[in-house]
Design an enzyme around this catalytic site. Structure first.
Site, mmCIF file in Angstrom:
data_model
loop_
_atom_site.group_PDB
_atom_site.id
_atom_site.type_symbol
_atom_site.label_atom_id
_atom_site.label_comp_id
_atom_site.label_asym_id
_atom_site.label_seq_id
_atom_site.Cartn_x
_atom_site.Cartn_y
_atom_site.Cartn_z
ATOM 1 N N ARG A 1 32.132 91.648 11.168
ATOM 2 C CA ARG A 1 32.515 91.782 9.757
ATOM 3 C C ARG A 1 31.716 92.940 9.167
ATOM 4 O O ARG A 1 30.488 92.978 9.257
ATOM 5 C CB ARG A 1 32.195 90.509 8.986
ATOM 6 C CG ARG A 1 32.541 90.629 7.509
ATOM 7 C CD ARG A 1 31.871 89.559 6.678
ATOM 8 N NE ARG A 1 32.223 89.694 5.266
ATOM 9 C CZ ARG A 1 31.390 89.428 4.267
ATOM 10 N NH1 ARG A 1 30.170 89.007 4.509
ATOM 11 N NH2 ARG A 1 31.780 89.571 3.020
ATOM 12 N N VAL B 1 33.727 76.168 -2.649
ATOM 13 C CA VAL B 1 34.061 75.406 -3.858
ATOM 14 C C VAL B 1 35.553 75.086 -3.875
ATOM 15 O O VAL B 1 35.968 73.956 -4.142
ATOM 16 C CB VAL B 1 33.656 76.184 -5.121
ATOM 17 C CG1 VAL B 1 34.102 75.440 -6.382
ATOM 18 C CG2 VAL B 1 32.146 76.410 -5.153
ATOM 19 N N GLY B 2 36.367 76.070 -3.578
ATOM 20 C CA GLY B 2 37.808 75.875 -3.618
ATOM 21 C C GLY B 2 38.312 74.837 -2.641
ATOM 22 O O GLY B 2 39.288 74.128 -2.914
ATOM 23 N N GLU B 3 37.639 74.715 -1.499
ATOM 24 C CA GLU B 3 38.071 73.764 -0.470
ATOM 25 C C GLU B 3 37.508 72.370 -0.668
ATOM 26 O O GLU B 3 38.076 71.396 -0.160
ATOM 27 C CB GLU B 3 37.643 74.278 0.915
ATOM 28 C CG GLU B 3 38.356 75.555 1.338
ATOM 29 C CD GLU B 3 37.718 76.209 2.548
ATOM 30 O OE1 GLU B 3 37.029 75.499 3.327
ATOM 31 O OE2 GLU B 3 37.897 77.427 2.733
ATOM 32 N N ASP C 1 24.537 76.340 -7.390
ATOM 33 C CA ASP C 1 25.279 75.403 -6.547
ATOM 34 C C ASP C 1 26.188 74.539 -7.418
ATOM 35 O O ASP C 1 25.716 73.745 -8.233
ATOM 36 C CB ASP C 1 24.308 74.527 -5.754
ATOM 37 C CG ASP C 1 25.006 73.734 -4.656
ATOM 38 O OD1 ASP C 1 26.020 73.075 -4.939
ATOM 39 O OD2 ASP C 1 24.516 73.755 -3.510
ATOM 40 N N ASN D 1 30.032 80.974 -3.365
ATOM 41 C CA ASN D 1 28.963 81.606 -4.139
ATOM 42 C C ASN D 1 29.454 82.954 -4.651
ATOM 43 O O ASN D 1 29.176 83.358 -5.769
ATOM 44 C CB ASN D 1 27.700 81.781 -3.292
ATOM 45 C CG ASN D 1 26.521 82.203 -4.137
ATOM 46 O OD1 ASN D 1 26.242 81.626 -5.180
ATOM 47 N ND2 ASN D 1 25.830 83.250 -3.707
ATOM 48 N N ASN E 1 28.685 88.141 11.811
ATOM 49 C CA ASN E 1 28.616 88.510 10.398
ATOM 50 C C ASN E 1 27.140 88.618 10.060
ATOM 51 O O ASN E 1 26.472 87.617 9.796
ATOM 52 C CB ASN E 1 29.310 87.449 9.539
ATOM 53 C CG ASN E 1 29.235 87.757 8.050
ATOM 54 O OD1 ASN E 1 28.666 88.755 7.634
ATOM 55 N ND2 ASN E 1 29.802 86.878 7.246
ATOM 56 N N HIS F 1 36.365 90.424 0.076
ATOM 57 C CA HIS F 1 36.910 89.157 0.584
ATOM 58 C C HIS F 1 38.296 89.362 1.196
ATOM 59 O O HIS F 1 39.070 88.410 1.316
ATOM 60 C CB HIS F 1 37.013 88.093 -0.515
ATOM 61 C CG HIS F 1 35.691 87.574 -0.989
ATOM 62 N ND1 HIS F 1 35.524 87.062 -2.255
ATOM 63 C CD2 HIS F 1 34.481 87.464 -0.377
ATOM 64 C CE1 HIS F 1 34.259 86.681 -2.411
ATOM 65 N NE2 HIS F 1 33.611 86.907 -1.281
ATOM 66 N N LYS G 1 25.784 84.998 10.979
ATOM 67 C CA LYS G 1 26.726 83.931 11.284
ATOM 68 C C LYS G 1 27.520 84.352 12.515
ATOM 69 O O LYS G 1 27.800 85.535 12.703
ATOM 70 C CB LYS G 1 27.660 83.678 10.100
ATOM 71 C CG LYS G 1 26.940 83.195 8.848
ATOM 72 C CD LYS G 1 27.918 82.997 7.695
ATOM 73 C CE LYS G 1 27.184 82.542 6.437
ATOM 74 N NZ LYS G 1 28.109 82.393 5.290
ATOM 75 N N ARG H 1 26.457 86.126 -9.778
ATOM 76 C CA ARG H 1 27.010 87.372 -10.322
ATOM 77 C C ARG H 1 27.737 87.100 -11.628
ATOM 78 O O ARG H 1 28.423 86.089 -11.766
ATOM 79 C CB ARG H 1 27.971 88.026 -9.329
ATOM 80 C CG ARG H 1 27.322 88.504 -8.057
ATOM 81 C CD ARG H 1 28.325 89.266 -7.206
ATOM 82 N NE ARG H 1 27.784 89.598 -5.903
ATOM 83 C CZ ARG H 1 28.348 89.263 -4.747
ATOM 84 N NH1 ARG H 1 29.481 88.575 -4.729
ATOM 85 N NH2 ARG H 1 27.793 89.612 -3.604
ATOM 86 N N GLU I 1 37.938 83.336 8.301
ATOM 87 C CA GLU I 1 37.707 84.764 8.500
ATOM 88 C C GLU I 1 37.332 85.086 9.941
ATOM 89 O O GLU I 1 37.766 86.101 10.491
ATOM 90 C CB GLU I 1 36.599 85.236 7.563
ATOM 91 C CG GLU I 1 36.941 85.105 6.086
ATOM 92 C CD GLU I 1 35.755 85.365 5.191
ATOM 93 O OE1 GLU I 1 35.470 86.546 4.925
ATOM 94 O OE2 GLU I 1 35.101 84.383 4.770
#
Length: 414
Positions: free
Chosen positions: A98, A341-343, A291, A219, A7, A188, A14, A249, A395
């Site tokens: 990716r 954040v979600g995890e 953050d 992010n 990526n 995404h 990455k 954003r 991913e």
């Protein structure tokens, strides 16, 4: 098959090395030999590597460009001391990349050839911050490994090609779509597809029976409405700027604001666009940081008003999209959280779920608090008609699997 997943960004790459094949995919027994990232390419790069045994190695190297970074990475991966078991460049059987934007022509993952490279380049104007770097990653890998090693492009936009016209078209003069392909593309997609697949596996539900709202919160943030394994709507649009509030954003805004801000601040339109992409969102509201961990600390420990406001707006926008997508789906089985954040933020998950009790969703706060650090599971209370889950996205694994499927001729999932 040993697959290198890349990526590539502007100054980062990455990577993962994944061993997979048809039997491993069927049994969810793929092996991740190592993963990591190279940052600050163009100078003294910082390299972080996480090995199969869980150990982490950090080092630096003078890497002037993407080609040097990929050369270093291939050399490391095939060094006997790396622990991968790969000892020669020929042990890398394929590379999966990716690629952010596939436009309208790339509706699934494809093997890279000259025509595909031209297609990715033609879409640079749709993703000028991403596709050029993805191309450089592909070209650097071709030089490092030679033309004989197959490479596969896996597009972020591909998953959303199932959106119906009423979801992907904007209410602007139709000829603009015909001439310039101005439409909702969504992003995404690889993440949302990964989340939906894993949700089906852990719940034992048939693909055709699943209706979920997925929230990729990091992010960059996006929501997706998924029915029967396919995307029917998503929050990001023509670019990744639309939709949820993100780290830097703005997300949804009144389009007339661009000209108004430009006139009032004496900025060009490109400067306003840059402001909305890189100086807005959580950073713009708080004036402190993008953050979420730091914002929560500022809000909870120091009672910072703007940090608290940024969090409130972030959670409100996400909750509003959940409600909209429940309507689009005609009801759903679950809301599924993923992304950094979600995890990892039980507090943000709980705050997004607040006010959704009318849907039948009630949070088990003890279960929610336990789901951090890559853990997956359900955190809605027993008896909730709308469930809430944490399902970490993967991913890179999906890219590796698509790479194997394309190279081997195995059918891609529908």
């Amino acid at each position: 098959m040993n697959i290198l997943v890349l990526n590539a960004g502007s100054a980062t790459v990455k990577f993962q090395v994944v061993v997979t094949d048809a039997d491993r995919i069927a049994g969810d027994q793929d092996v991740k030999l190592l993963r990591g990232q190279i940052e600050r390419i163009g100078g003294e790069a910082v390299i972080t590597i996480r090995n199969l045994d869980g150990s982490t190695r950090r080092t630096t190297a003078a890497l002037r460009d993407m080609r040097a970074a990929v050369d270093w990475l291939v050399g490391y991966v095939t060094d006997p001391e790396s622990g991968t078991g790969l000892t020669a460049r020929g042990d890398i059987h394929a590379v999966g990349h990716r690629v952010v934007h596939g436009g309208e022509q790339f509706r699934s993952s494809v093997r890279v050839d000259d025509a595909v490279l031209r297609g990715i380049e033609e879409n640079v104007e749709l993703a000028p911050l991403h596709n050029p770097h993805n191309l450089r990653g592909i070209e650097a890998t071709q030089r490092a490994l030679g033309a004989g090693v197959p490479q596969v492009a896996v597009f972020d936009t591909a998953f959303h090609h199932t959106l119906p016209e009423h979801a992907y078209l904007y209410a602007i003069p139709y000829p603009l779509y015909r001439r310039h392909k101005i439409r909702r593309y969504g992003f995404h997609g690889t993440s949302h597809r990964s989340i939906a697949y894993r949700f089906r596996k852990i719940t034992g539900r048939a693909r055709s029976d699943v209706r979920i709202v997925t929230l990729h919160l990091g992010n960059g943030c996006s929501a997706c409405a998924i029915r029967g394994g396919v995307s029917i709507d998503t929050s990001m649009g023509f670019t990744p700027l639309e939709g949820l509030v993100m780290g830097t954003r703005a997300g949804d805004i009144d389009a007339a604001l661009l000209d108004y801000i430009a006139a009032k601040e004496g900025l060009s339109m490109s400067q306003v666009e840059s402001m909305l992409n890189s100086q807005s969102g959580l950073l713009g509201i708080s004036g402190l940081t993008n953050d979420m961990r730091d914002l929560l600390a500022e809000a909870n420990e120091l009672q910072d008003r703007r940090a608290r406001l940024a969090i409130d707006i972030f959670c409100y926008r996400a909750r509003k999209y959940v409600g909209a997508y429940l309507a689009a789906l005609g009801g759903a089985d679950a809301v599924v959280f993923a992304g950094g954040v979600g995890e990892n933020s039980a507090e943000i998950r709980a705050r997004i779920c607040e006010g959704l009790e009318w849907t039948g969703l009630r949070v088990d706060h003890e279960a929610n608090a336990a789901l951090v650090g890559g853990r997956e599971g359900r955190f809605s209370a027993h008896g909730s008609s709308l469930e809430a889950w944490v399902v970490p996205t993967d991913e890179e694994l999906l890219i590796a699997r698509d790479t194997y499927r394309v190279v081997s001729g195995m059918a891609l999932p529908g």
